[in-house]
Design a protein around this motif. Sequence first.
Motif, PDB file in Angstrom:
ATOM      1  N   PHE A 194      -0.628  -1.881 -28.004  1.00 37.74           N
ATOM      2  CA  PHE A 194      -0.839  -1.018 -26.849  1.00 37.74           C
ATOM      3  C   PHE A 194      -2.284  -0.562 -26.731  1.00 37.74           C
ATOM      4  O   PHE A 194      -2.725  -0.201 -25.638  1.00 37.74           O
ATOM      5  CB  PHE A 194       0.105   0.190 -26.890  1.00 37.74           C
ATOM      6  CG  PHE A 194       1.373  -0.041 -26.122  1.00 37.74           C
ATOM      7  CD1 PHE A 194       1.396   0.050 -24.742  1.00 37.74           C
ATOM      8  CD2 PHE A 194       2.540  -0.383 -26.776  1.00 37.74           C
ATOM      9  CE1 PHE A 194       2.558  -0.177 -24.021  1.00 37.74           C
ATOM     10  CE2 PHE A 194       3.717  -0.614 -26.069  1.00 37.74           C
ATOM     11  CZ  PHE A 194       3.724  -0.504 -24.687  1.00 37.74           C
ATOM     12  N   GLY A 201      -4.155  -5.807 -23.183  1.00 39.25           N
ATOM     13  CA  GLY A 201      -3.033  -6.515 -22.593  1.00 39.25           C
ATOM     14  C   GLY A 201      -3.015  -7.994 -22.894  1.00 39.25           C
ATOM     15  O   GLY A 201      -2.046  -8.688 -22.559  1.00 39.25           O
ATOM     16  N   TRP A 228       9.902  -3.001 -26.794  1.00 37.38           N
ATOM     17  CA  TRP A 228       8.516  -2.586 -26.584  1.00 37.38           C
ATOM     18  C   TRP A 228       7.553  -3.768 -26.548  1.00 37.38           C
ATOM     19  O   TRP A 228       6.435  -3.648 -26.042  1.00 37.38           O
ATOM     20  CB  TRP A 228       8.065  -1.631 -27.681  1.00 37.38           C
ATOM     21  CG  TRP A 228       8.848  -0.373 -27.800  1.00 37.38           C
ATOM     22  CD1 TRP A 228       9.526   0.076 -28.893  1.00 37.38           C
ATOM     23  CD2 TRP A 228       9.058   0.617 -26.784  1.00 37.38           C
ATOM     24  NE1 TRP A 228      10.141   1.273 -28.631  1.00 37.38           N
ATOM     25  CE2 TRP A 228       9.863   1.634 -27.338  1.00 37.38           C
ATOM     26  CE3 TRP A 228       8.642   0.746 -25.458  1.00 37.38           C
ATOM     27  CZ2 TRP A 228      10.266   2.754 -26.614  1.00 37.38           C
ATOM     28  CZ3 TRP A 228       9.039   1.866 -24.734  1.00 37.38           C
ATOM     29  CH2 TRP A 228       9.839   2.854 -25.313  1.00 37.38           C
ATOM     30  N   ALA A 246       4.331  -3.306 -21.243  1.00 35.64           N
ATOM     31  CA  ALA A 246       4.036  -2.032 -20.573  1.00 35.64           C
ATOM     32  C   ALA A 246       5.043  -1.705 -19.486  1.00 35.64           C
ATOM     33  O   ALA A 246       5.113  -0.563 -19.017  1.00 35.64           O
ATOM     34  CB  ALA A 246       2.632  -2.075 -19.979  1.00 35.64           C
ATOM     35  N   SER A 247       5.839  -2.690 -19.081  1.00 34.59           N
ATOM     36  CA  SER A 247       6.847  -2.453 -18.047  1.00 34.59           C
ATOM     37  C   SER A 247       8.187  -2.032 -18.636  1.00 34.59           C
ATOM     38  O   SER A 247       9.172  -1.906 -17.901  1.00 34.59           O
ATOM     39  CB  SER A 247       7.030  -3.718 -17.200  1.00 34.59           C
ATOM     40  OG  SER A 247       7.585  -4.777 -17.986  1.00 34.59           O
ATOM     41  N   SER A 275       8.321   3.661 -17.527  1.00 35.78           N
ATOM     42  CA  SER A 275       7.250   4.187 -16.691  1.00 35.78           C
ATOM     43  C   SER A 275       7.146   5.689 -16.888  1.00 35.78           C
ATOM     44  O   SER A 275       8.044   6.331 -17.451  1.00 35.78           O
ATOM     45  CB  SER A 275       7.497   3.859 -15.210  1.00 35.78           C
ATOM     46  OG  SER A 275       8.713   4.427 -14.771  1.00 35.78           O
ATOM     47  N   ASP A 303       2.647   2.558 -15.624  1.00 32.70           N
ATOM     48  CA  ASP A 303       3.354   1.876 -16.701  1.00 32.70           C
ATOM     49  C   ASP A 303       2.974   2.495 -18.038  1.00 32.70           C
ATOM     50  O   ASP A 303       2.266   3.516 -18.092  1.00 32.70           O
ATOM     51  CB  ASP A 303       3.098   0.368 -16.665  1.00 32.70           C
ATOM     52  CG  ASP A 303       1.641  -0.010 -16.957  1.00 32.70           C
ATOM     53  OD1 ASP A 303       0.884   0.829 -17.507  1.00 32.70           O
ATOM     54  OD2 ASP A 303       1.249  -1.149 -16.651  1.00 32.70           O
ATOM     55  N   LEU A 304       3.424   1.899 -19.116  1.00 33.65           N
ATOM     56  CA  LEU A 304       3.223   2.515 -20.427  1.00 33.65           C
ATOM     57  C   LEU A 304       1.820   2.328 -20.978  1.00 33.65           C
ATOM     58  O   LEU A 304       1.502   2.833 -22.056  1.00 33.65           O
ATOM     59  CB  LEU A 304       4.265   1.981 -21.413  1.00 33.65           C
ATOM     60  CG  LEU A 304       5.713   2.315 -21.041  1.00 33.65           C
ATOM     61  CD1 LEU A 304       6.672   1.824 -22.112  1.00 33.65           C
ATOM     62  CD2 LEU A 304       5.894   3.810 -20.806  1.00 33.65           C
ATOM     63  N   ARG A 305       0.967   1.644 -20.251  1.00 35.04           N
ATOM     64  CA  ARG A 305      -0.461   1.635 -20.571  1.00 35.04           C
ATOM     65  C   ARG A 305      -1.224   2.668 -19.750  1.00 35.04           C
ATOM     66  O   ARG A 305      -2.425   2.831 -19.899  1.00 35.04           O
ATOM     67  CB  ARG A 305      -1.064   0.252 -20.295  1.00 35.04           C
ATOM     68  CG  ARG A 305      -0.707  -0.808 -21.304  1.00 35.04           C
ATOM     69  CD  ARG A 305      -1.524  -2.068 -21.049  1.00 35.04           C
ATOM     70  NE  ARG A 305      -1.127  -3.128 -21.948  1.00 35.04           N
ATOM     71  CZ  ARG A 305      -1.556  -3.253 -23.195  1.00 35.04           C
ATOM     72  NH1 ARG A 305      -2.417  -2.372 -23.665  1.00 35.04           N
ATOM     73  NH2 ARG A 305      -1.141  -4.228 -23.948  1.00 35.04           N
ATOM     74  N   ARG A 317       4.711   8.080 -26.171  1.00 36.09           N
ATOM     75  CA  ARG A 317       4.164   7.480 -27.399  1.00 36.09           C
ATOM     76  C   ARG A 317       4.742   8.147 -28.640  1.00 36.09           C
ATOM     77  O   ARG A 317       5.077   7.471 -29.607  1.00 36.09           O
ATOM     78  CB  ARG A 317       2.643   7.611 -27.412  1.00 36.09           C
ATOM     79  CG  ARG A 317       1.911   6.614 -26.542  1.00 36.09           C
ATOM     80  CD  ARG A 317       0.405   6.807 -26.628  1.00 36.09           C
ATOM     81  NE  ARG A 317      -0.071   6.678 -27.978  1.00 36.09           N
ATOM     82  CZ  ARG A 317      -0.390   5.531 -28.602  1.00 36.09           C
ATOM     83  NH1 ARG A 317      -0.265   4.394 -27.934  1.00 36.09           N
ATOM     84  NH2 ARG A 317      -0.835   5.515 -29.827  1.00 36.09           N
TER      85      ARG A 317
END
Length: 382
Positions: free
Chosen positions: A33, A37, A68, A92-93, A96, A113-115, A374
Amino acid sequence: MTETLSTIPSGVVGSSPATLRLINSRAILDELFRGDGVSSTVTELGRRVGLSRPTVEAALADLVAEGWVREAEAIATPNKAGRRAKRFRADASAGSVLGVDLGLHGIVGVLADLRGEQIARVDEVYPNLASAEQAWTSVQEVVRRLTPAAGAGRVLAATFGVPAVVDRSGAIDYTIAVPEWVERRVPGRIQDLFPTATTFFDNDAKLAATAETMWGGLRGVRDALYLVMGRQIGAAFLVDGSLARGAHGAAGEVGGLASTGWPAAPARLEARIPSDMDLESVMAAAGVGDTAAQDVVRALAADVAVGVAQLVATLDPEVVVVGGEVLPAAPVFCAALTEAVAPLLRRPVPIVPSSVGRDAVARGALARSLTHVRSTHMGLGG
């Protein structure tokens, strides 16, 4: 190979095989993460994190099963025969996060998204959201428009910035701007919109300052003052690199003190707006050089100058950053505020516009949501 661990989940103790496997998988997840990417091979991950190939493979198997991480398309290597190496990337999807600036005169909502990469954004201006029912209706509409966005995973956390004092537990302690929201249980109804997510509330100025420290003009600054200026007036500050909250979450809440000049400033501002204009158009006009509009902005600066000087004298900040509704005319406002404040101070202080802009509160809220995911969902310790 000597194996070193880069991430230890909060609350994890002991050295059983299961615990060590969990720690190793979190080290891999954190590394994936933190990257840009681009997918990585087992060998590349092992080299970067300092873990053996079997350990990395076991960690990746766990992370894929948890959802994950996913296997990525292999990359062809010219002039090399044989099977291509498997590659993996953070997914990352897989979920959210939502950040919302719920103000008295507008709502900005950002889904990411998770980034932290933006998926969707809604920006709505309203005449007045002081009414609990109007605020509730508007929040529902904004959330409805954001959450079905293509590419968005399930919302795992949502944070709302509000014009209120929020205590350390995340409860709204009090609000002068929108008392009806609390009386009519708007925060509780908002939480009900996200039955499978964790919902947080925080003070809008503090969230804006958070965003400014992460992405804007307060990066690397140790002591600073952040101002929200417009029909809502507020302040937040950094002390020795940390956001000051106070014992009850009320640090910076000086807007109710008559000696600052702040309580009367919003009404005085609205009284100066011509009948054929609204505040947004006045600020826009001031930003492009309209003299009459600039006079309105300068008058606001004069009204709040004493309170700003009091905070500057108390905190001794390196810089003052200005956000809020004045942003379209921020250069005019900052110049006028500098001129008004300077004679009241022992030494000058730079007063500059926010570089994060109108989305500062929403982006600070996103940061709060991401931190929770996180820590709680991914086990990365925040």
